[in-house]
Motif scaffolding. Sequence first.
Motif, PDB file in Angstrom:
ATOM      1  N   GLN A  18       0.782  -1.231   0.000  1.00 18.37           N
ATOM      2  CA  GLN A  18       0.000   0.000   0.000  1.00 18.37           C
ATOM      3  C   GLN A  18       0.817   1.286   0.000  1.00 18.37           C
ATOM      4  N   THR A  19       2.141   1.205   0.120  1.00 19.12           N
ATOM      5  CA  THR A  19       2.970   2.403   0.199  1.00 19.12           C
ATOM      6  C   THR A  19       4.020   2.384  -0.904  1.00 19.12           C
ATOM      7  N   ALA A  20       4.066   3.458  -1.683  1.00 18.25           N
ATOM      8  CA  ALA A  20       5.086   3.557  -2.726  1.00 18.25           C
ATOM      9  C   ALA A  20       6.476   3.572  -2.084  1.00 18.25           C
ATOM     10  N   GLY A  21       7.426   2.885  -2.726  1.00 18.80           N
ATOM     11  CA  GLY A  21       8.755   2.787  -2.125  1.00 18.80           C
ATOM     12  C   GLY A  21       8.681   1.997  -0.834  1.00 18.80           C
ATOM     13  N   LYS A  22       9.497   2.383   0.141  1.00 20.69           N
ATOM     14  CA  LYS A  22       9.480   1.760   1.467  1.00 20.69           C
ATOM     15  C   LYS A  22       9.574   0.238   1.365  1.00 20.69           C
ATOM     16  N   ARG A  23      10.557  -0.227   0.603  1.00 22.09           N
ATOM     17  CA  ARG A  23      10.777  -1.652   0.438  1.00 22.09           C
ATOM     18  C   ARG A  23      12.258  -1.877   0.157  1.00 22.09           C
ATOM     19  N   SER A  24      12.705  -3.083   0.410  1.00 17.92           N
ATOM     20  CA  SER A  24      14.100  -3.424   0.150  1.00 17.92           C
ATOM     21  C   SER A  24      14.288  -3.721  -1.337  1.00 17.92           C
ATOM     22  N   PRO A  25      15.544  -3.799  -1.777  1.00 14.14           N
ATOM     23  CA  PRO A  25      15.782  -4.398  -3.092  1.00 14.14           C
ATOM     24  C   PRO A  25      15.302  -5.840  -3.094  1.00 14.14           C
ATOM     25  N   ILE A  26      15.142  -6.407  -4.285  1.00 15.19           N
ATOM     26  CA  ILE A  26      14.894  -7.841  -4.405  1.00 15.19           C
ATOM     27  C   ILE A  26      16.257  -8.523  -4.391  1.00 15.19           C
ATOM     28  N   TRP A  27      16.481  -9.353  -3.379  1.00 14.17           N
ATOM     29  CA  TRP A  27      17.785  -9.989  -3.227  1.00 14.17           C
ATOM     30  C   TRP A  27      17.923 -11.183  -4.166  1.00 14.17           C
ATOM     31  N   ASP A  28      19.111 -11.716  -4.265  1.00  8.81           N
ATOM     32  CA  ASP A  28      19.395 -12.795  -5.215  1.00  8.81           C
ATOM     33  C   ASP A  28      18.519 -14.022  -4.992  1.00  8.81           C
ATOM     34  N   ASP A  29      18.093 -14.248  -3.747  1.00  8.02           N
ATOM     35  CA  ASP A  29      17.239 -15.408  -3.471  1.00  8.02           C
ATOM     36  C   ASP A  29      15.767 -15.114  -3.725  1.00  8.02           C
ATOM     37  N   GLY A  30      15.470 -13.918  -4.250  1.00  2.00           N
ATOM     38  CA  GLY A  30      14.094 -13.544  -4.556  1.00  2.00           C
ATOM     39  C   GLY A  30      13.344 -12.893  -3.415  1.00  2.00           C
ATOM     40  N   SER A  31      13.956 -12.802  -2.248  1.00  2.00           N
ATOM     41  CA  SER A  31      13.271 -12.220  -1.096  1.00  2.00           C
ATOM     42  C   SER A  31      13.261 -10.695  -1.173  1.00  2.00           C
ATOM     43  N   GLN A  32      12.267 -10.094  -0.547  1.00  3.08           N
ATOM     44  CA  GLN A  32      12.136  -8.639  -0.493  1.00  3.08           C
ATOM     45  C   GLN A  32      11.344  -8.272   0.744  1.00  3.08           C
ATOM     46  N   LEU A  33      11.755  -7.198   1.390  1.00  2.00           N
ATOM     47  CA  LEU A  33      11.047  -6.698   2.562  1.00  2.00           C
ATOM     48  C   LEU A  33      10.152  -5.529   2.172  1.00  2.00           C
ATOM     49  N   PHE A  34       8.910  -5.575   2.619  1.00  2.00           N
ATOM     50  CA  PHE A  34       8.001  -4.435   2.515  1.00  2.00           C
ATOM     51  C   PHE A  34       7.887  -3.847   3.920  1.00  2.00           C
ATOM     52  N   GLU A  35       8.350  -2.616   4.064  1.00  2.56           N
ATOM     53  CA  GLU A  35       8.509  -2.078   5.416  1.00  2.56           C
ATOM     54  C   GLU A  35       7.213  -2.089   6.205  1.00  2.56           C
ATOM     55  N   PHE A 162      18.496  -1.686   8.689  1.00  2.00           N
ATOM     56  CA  PHE A 162      18.370  -1.070   7.366  1.00  2.00           C
ATOM     57  C   PHE A 162      17.900  -2.106   6.354  1.00  2.00           C
ATOM     58  N   MET A 163      16.749  -1.831   5.752  1.00  2.35           N
ATOM     59  CA  MET A 163      16.205  -2.796   4.797  1.00  2.35           C
ATOM     60  C   MET A 163      16.989  -2.822   3.490  1.00  2.35           C
ATOM     61  N   ASP A 164      17.836  -1.798   3.228  1.00  3.10           N
ATOM     62  CA  ASP A 164      18.680  -1.840   2.035  1.00  3.10           C
ATOM     63  C   ASP A 164      20.094  -2.343   2.350  1.00  3.10           C
ATOM     64  N   ASN A 165      20.295  -2.829   3.555  1.00  8.75           N
ATOM     65  CA  ASN A 165      21.525  -3.526   3.947  1.00  8.75           C
ATOM     66  C   ASN A 165      21.221  -5.024   3.819  1.00  8.75           C
ATOM     67  N   GLU A 166      21.853  -5.692   2.856  1.00  7.63           N
ATOM     68  CA  GLU A 166      21.458  -7.072   2.549  1.00  7.63           C
ATOM     69  C   GLU A 166      21.608  -7.998   3.745  1.00  7.63           C
ATOM     70  N   PHE A 167      22.702  -7.862   4.493  1.00  3.81           N
ATOM     71  CA  PHE A 167      22.890  -8.748   5.641  1.00  3.81           C
ATOM     72  C   PHE A 167      21.782  -8.527   6.673  1.00  3.81           C
ATOM     73  N   GLU A 168      21.531  -7.275   7.035  1.00  5.31           N
ATOM     74  CA  GLU A 168      20.513  -7.004   8.057  1.00  5.31           C
ATOM     75  C   GLU A 168      19.120  -7.382   7.570  1.00  5.31           C
ATOM     76  N   CYS A 169      18.830  -7.110   6.302  1.00  4.20           N
ATOM     77  CA  CYS A 169      17.504  -7.416   5.770  1.00  4.20           C
ATOM     78  C   CYS A 169      17.257  -8.916   5.744  1.00  4.20           C
ATOM     79  N   ARG A 170      18.189  -9.660   5.158  1.00  8.03           N
ATOM     80  CA  ARG A 170      17.960 -11.093   4.971  1.00  8.03           C
ATOM     81  C   ARG A 170      18.102 -11.885   6.262  1.00  8.03           C
ATOM     82  N   ASN A 171      18.989 -11.434   7.166  1.00  9.25           N
ATOM     83  CA  ASN A 171      19.284 -12.216   8.365  1.00  9.25           C
ATOM     84  C   ASN A 171      18.530 -11.770   9.610  1.00  9.25           C
TER      85      ASN A 171
END
Length: 200
Positions: A18-35, A162-171
């Motif tokens: 429901q919110t433009a932006g406010k999401r992580s990149p799509i990582w190599d494993d296909g995962s993505q965070l929606f804040e 940080f959702m755009d920090n791959e380690f913090e986002c994925r782990n």
Amino acid sequence: MLILLDAGHGGIINGEYQTAGKRSPIWDDGSQLFEGEFNRWIVNSLAERLSLRSMPYVLICPEQRDITLATRVKRANKYASQNCIYLSIHSNAGGGSGFEVFTSEGTTESDRIANFFAEEFMNEFPDSPLRADLRDGDYDKDKNFYVVRHTKMPALLTENFFMDNEFECRNILLTPWGRTKIVDFHERAIVRYIQSIENS
């Protein structure tokens, strides 16, 4: 003590964020965070913890659609005559790592509450950075975020990793383990603050 819990941004309705932006990149494993989904997970889990402790709370935005900042503040300020605190939950972006807690400008009771959140973050995540502004002798960062500036009670906004920090986002942000630890330290900070009032 009434705890006003506000999950930042919007959630997901029929598979649509429901919110433009406010999401992580799509990582190599296909995962993505929606804040907004993350924020609601933390807030709803924290509400459950408070319920188990028989501690009263209000969900400022129980719906999934994105509620305006003005409406969030208006809803919170309905409780201004009560003994309460306002807590807005977020995940950060823009490059970086770790945790921040924001209050309005100047020295207020919010600063004292923020110290509990900072200390409990460091206890829970001792190897992750606390992004603090120590120039005024406490851990919070002063910023004129709308929701902390216009609410009429002590108010804080936490930025959890940080959702755009791959380690913090994925782990951390995308894992039940990491999310539970975030809920853990928020719960402890609230409990410690209330105990500090009762013992004063």
